[in-house]
Design an enzyme around this catalytic site. Sequence first.
Site, PDB file in Angstrom:
ATOM      1  N   GLU A  84      10.794  16.494  14.183  1.00  0.00           N
ATOM      2  CA  GLU A  84      11.141  16.276  12.786  1.00  0.00           C
ATOM      3  C   GLU A  84      10.359  17.274  11.928  1.00  0.00           C
ATOM      4  OE1 GLU A  84       9.619  12.812  10.668  1.00  0.00           O
ATOM      5  OE2 GLU A  84      11.631  12.453   9.927  1.00  0.00           O
TER       6      GLU A  84
ATOM      7  N   GLY B 247       7.344   5.354   7.652  1.00  0.00           N
ATOM      8  CA  GLY B 247       6.487   6.533   7.731  1.00  0.00           C
ATOM      9  C   GLY B 247       6.735   7.273   9.022  1.00  0.00           C
ATOM     10  N   SER B 248       5.717   7.988   9.469  1.00  0.00           N
ATOM     11  CA  SER B 248       5.893   8.854  10.638  1.00  0.00           C
ATOM     12  C   SER B 248       5.927   8.034  11.925  1.00  0.00           C
ATOM     13  CB  SER B 248       4.758   9.864  10.697  1.00  0.00           C
ATOM     14  OG  SER B 248       3.536   9.179  10.805  1.00  0.00           O
TER      15      SER B 248
ATOM     16  N   CYS C  17      14.321  11.051   5.634  1.00  0.00           N
ATOM     17  CA  CYS C  17      14.376  10.713   7.060  1.00  0.00           C
ATOM     18  C   CYS C  17      15.772  10.897   7.626  1.00  0.00           C
ATOM     19  CB  CYS C  17      13.897   9.285   7.254  1.00  0.00           C
ATOM     20  SG  CYS C  17      14.713   8.149   6.133  1.00  0.00           S
TER      21      CYS C  17
ATOM     22  N   GLU D 199      10.402   1.775  10.097  1.00  0.00           N
ATOM     23  CA  GLU D 199      11.409   2.799   9.754  1.00  0.00           C
ATOM     24  C   GLU D 199      10.717   4.136   9.903  1.00  0.00           C
ATOM     25  OE1 GLU D 199      14.497   2.469   9.132  1.00  0.00           O
ATOM     26  OE2 GLU D 199      14.624   0.315   8.796  1.00  0.00           O
TER      27      GLU D 199
ATOM     28  N   LYS E 274       0.844  -1.196   0.000  1.00  0.00           N
ATOM     29  CA  LYS E 274       0.000   0.000   0.000  1.00  0.00           C
ATOM     30  C   LYS E 274       0.879   1.247   0.000  1.00  0.00           C
ATOM     31  CE  LYS E 274      -1.696   2.941   2.762  1.00  0.00           C
ATOM     32  NZ  LYS E 274      -1.697   4.146   1.927  1.00  0.00           N
TER      33      LYS E 274
HETATM   34  P1  NAD Z   1       2.657   8.665   7.411  1.00  0.00           P
HETATM   35  O1  NAD Z   1       3.011   7.908   8.628  1.00  0.00           O
HETATM   36  O2  NAD Z   1       1.653   9.730   7.519  1.00  0.00           O
HETATM   37  O3  NAD Z   1       2.122   7.684   6.274  1.00  0.00           O
HETATM   38  C1  NAD Z   1       2.894   6.591   5.820  1.00  0.00           C
HETATM   39  C2  NAD Z   1       1.968   5.540   5.246  1.00  0.00           C
HETATM   40  O4  NAD Z   1       1.148   5.017   6.276  1.00  0.00           O
HETATM   41  C3  NAD Z   1       1.016   6.032   4.169  1.00  0.00           C
HETATM   42  O5  NAD Z   1       0.912   5.013   3.192  1.00  0.00           O
HETATM   43  C4  NAD Z   1      -0.297   6.203   4.928  1.00  0.00           C
HETATM   44  O6  NAD Z   1      -1.448   6.090   4.130  1.00  0.00           O
HETATM   45  C5  NAD Z   1      -0.225   5.059   5.915  1.00  0.00           C
HETATM   46  N1  NAD Z   1      -0.974   5.246   7.162  1.00  0.00           N
HETATM   47  C6  NAD Z   1      -1.364   6.395   7.750  1.00  0.00           C
HETATM   48  N2  NAD Z   1      -1.979   6.143   8.924  1.00  0.00           N
HETATM   49  C7  NAD Z   1      -1.967   4.800   9.077  1.00  0.00           C
HETATM   50  C8  NAD Z   1      -2.419   3.916  10.116  1.00  0.00           C
HETATM   51  N3  NAD Z   1      -3.001   4.392  11.218  1.00  0.00           N
HETATM   52  N4  NAD Z   1      -2.230   2.583   9.976  1.00  0.00           N
HETATM   53  C9  NAD Z   1      -1.604   2.094   8.875  1.00  0.00           C
HETATM   54  N5  NAD Z   1      -1.167   2.875   7.862  1.00  0.00           N
HETATM   55  C10 NAD Z   1      -1.338   4.217   7.966  1.00  0.00           C
HETATM   56  O7  NAD Z   1       4.065   9.189   6.864  1.00  0.00           O
HETATM   57  P2  NAD Z   1       4.334  10.146   5.627  1.00  0.00           P
HETATM   58  O8  NAD Z   1       3.918  11.511   6.046  1.00  0.00           O
HETATM   59  O9  NAD Z   1       3.793   9.545   4.380  1.00  0.00           O
HETATM   60  O10 NAD Z   1       5.928  10.065   5.497  1.00  0.00           O
HETATM   61  C11 NAD Z   1       6.801  10.890   6.159  1.00  0.00           C
HETATM   62  C12 NAD Z   1       7.415  10.184   7.344  1.00  0.00           C
HETATM   63  O11 NAD Z   1       8.100   9.002   6.925  1.00  0.00           O
HETATM   64  C13 NAD Z   1       8.460  11.001   8.060  1.00  0.00           C
HETATM   65  O12 NAD Z   1       8.269  10.948   9.446  1.00  0.00           O
HETATM   66  C14 NAD Z   1       9.771  10.320   7.696  1.00  0.00           C
HETATM   67  O13 NAD Z   1      10.804  10.479   8.614  1.00  0.00           O
HETATM   68  C15 NAD Z   1       9.360   8.903   7.578  1.00  0.00           C
HETATM   69  N6  NAD Z   1      10.339   8.170   6.769  1.00  0.00           N
HETATM   70  C16 NAD Z   1      11.234   7.332   7.400  1.00  0.00           C
HETATM   71  C17 NAD Z   1      12.193   6.642   6.668  1.00  0.00           C
HETATM   72  C18 NAD Z   1      13.195   5.726   7.336  1.00  0.00           C
HETATM   73  O14 NAD Z   1      13.859   4.974   6.640  1.00  0.00           O
HETATM   74  N7  NAD Z   1      13.339   5.745   8.646  1.00  0.00           N
HETATM   75  C19 NAD Z   1      12.255   6.800   5.284  1.00  0.00           C
HETATM   76  C20 NAD Z   1      11.355   7.670   4.679  1.00  0.00           C
HETATM   77  C21 NAD Z   1      10.391   8.336   5.435  1.00  0.00           C
END
Ligand code: NAD
Length: 481
Positions: free
Chosen positions: A384, A228-229, A284, A250, A176
């Site tokens: 962040e 993600g976050s 990130c 991650e 997804k």
């Molecule tokens: P996000 O957490 O808002 O969303 C990431 C994904 O999760 C999306 O596909 C979203 O639809 C899905 N999602 C949202 N809520 C969810 C839930 N409750 N349950 C399951 N899935 C859900 O993150 P973002 O804003 O898309 O990305 C930015 C973040 O990603 C930043 O915090 C960044 O640091 C992090 N990031 C980390 C790395 C790493 O390797 N550590 C790499 C890239 C990005």
Amino acid sequence: MSATKLLIGDHWLDASDGARGTTYDPATGASIGEFAEATADDVDRAVAAARTGFESAEWARMTPDARGRILWRVADLLEEHTPDLAVLESTDQGQTQGIAAGVTLPLAAQVFRYYAGWTTKIEGKVSPVSIPDQLTYQQRVPLGVVGIITPWNFPLAIAAWKIAPALATGNAVVIKPAEQTPLSTVRLVELMREAGVPAGVVNLLTGGPEVGKALVRHRGVDAISFTGSTSVGQEIARVAADDLKRVRLELGGKAPSIVLPDADIDAAVIGNLQGALFNTGQACGAFTRFFVHRSRVEEFTQKLAAAAESLPIGPGSAPETVVGPLVSQEHLDRVHGLVQSGIEQGARLVTGGARVTGDLESGFFYPPTVFADVTDDMRIAQEEIFGPVLSVMAYDDLDEAVARANDVDYGLAAVIWTQDLKTAHTLPPRLRAGTVFVNQLPLIDPGAPWGGFGLSGWGREMGEYAIDEFTETQSTFINLA
Ligand code: NAD
């Protein structure tokens, strides 16, 4: 406008209720396409299809060599399609062409090749047990159905670095992508099918957080690999606790950069700027907190601000662009809110600090923004930002710099700038970071692990570590009596 479809088993389908989402070009704010918005029913069907794919004789009995050839073919196809995929990634995400064609696509292809090589090298062990007449050995077996959830900042590269090891180890996946940037993942999945990944082994669900939540809750999913976050990662860990699903996370970062008194300041300015502004700070591992020895802090700040002001800002499609747009209006508002908090909390704004206007006003452009006199308690020093915001802080002695660099909840990456060999080797283990760079910008390579301490997540991706993450160890006792 036509919409991209879901892949469930062997079928490309609209959402079961026909719902669609829209994706936008961050450089113009204009809609560029629609995608199927998966329903809970679609999630059920994709998970069932993945189970069937996982258990199918075609996949379960495929030789490691044959599996490796398919992954290798995916890499070839990614290379063949680099020009169009780079444009797609740049239009959907905002990446500059330099990053999309020069980093994202080569990295995605390299990751598939790297794990293609691993398929024939996943070895077990024989254990010298003390029970008579036994042959006891371990092998790595796949987890089963893996749910993969990716963010919007590097959609294609991150999808690749999860899917490739998951398939190399024999799992089936349901992926997804983020709702802001689904297009390159749809294309990747099409290429995977073209490369010979069997039906059901890769499934695609597009849509928003609800789709991710349904995947995490689903009892038919054995593991979740999430990037993600931090807040969403924490929620996933809580939900996954119900069935003790395997989870790897991650998450966010707040990388410190320590500039020692002996550093080559001009090289540190350029490297730090590149490390801070890579993908407009939406990385990130982006360098965000610059601890500079007091003797050199003013020189560093002035040079950093001057270099930041000289960088061309524009759409990813323009060849001269170095600083592209932020991904969305919502994200731009968040970045600007944090910049405002820095001003309110007393940091000195040296350059930037307001949205780019004029010809670029319809896109989500924010200029490189440099703050000086930042203190550790400020929000810009702790949270962040995920944008082009750089905070400079002075330090007096190295122990103090190390303590302050480590004094955040995150621990993903760090960088040090020194010409002293001993410092270059003795300082990294003192830093609470999954990866430490010395005298350079952040790098990612499939051969080296990537992941963090603390709120930066659980586990490591890439390298042999990902083989462990996507398998369980199984022991077999054979009675030889
Ligand atoms: P996000 O957490 O808002 O969303 C990431 C994904 O999760 C999306 O596909 C979203 O639809 C899905 N999602 C949202 N809520 C969810 C839930 N409750 N349950 C399951 N899935 C859900 O993150 P973002 O804003 O898309 O990305 C930015 C973040 O990603 C930043 O915090 C960044 O640091 C992090 N990031 C980390 C790395 C790493 O390797 N550590 C790499 C890239 C990005």
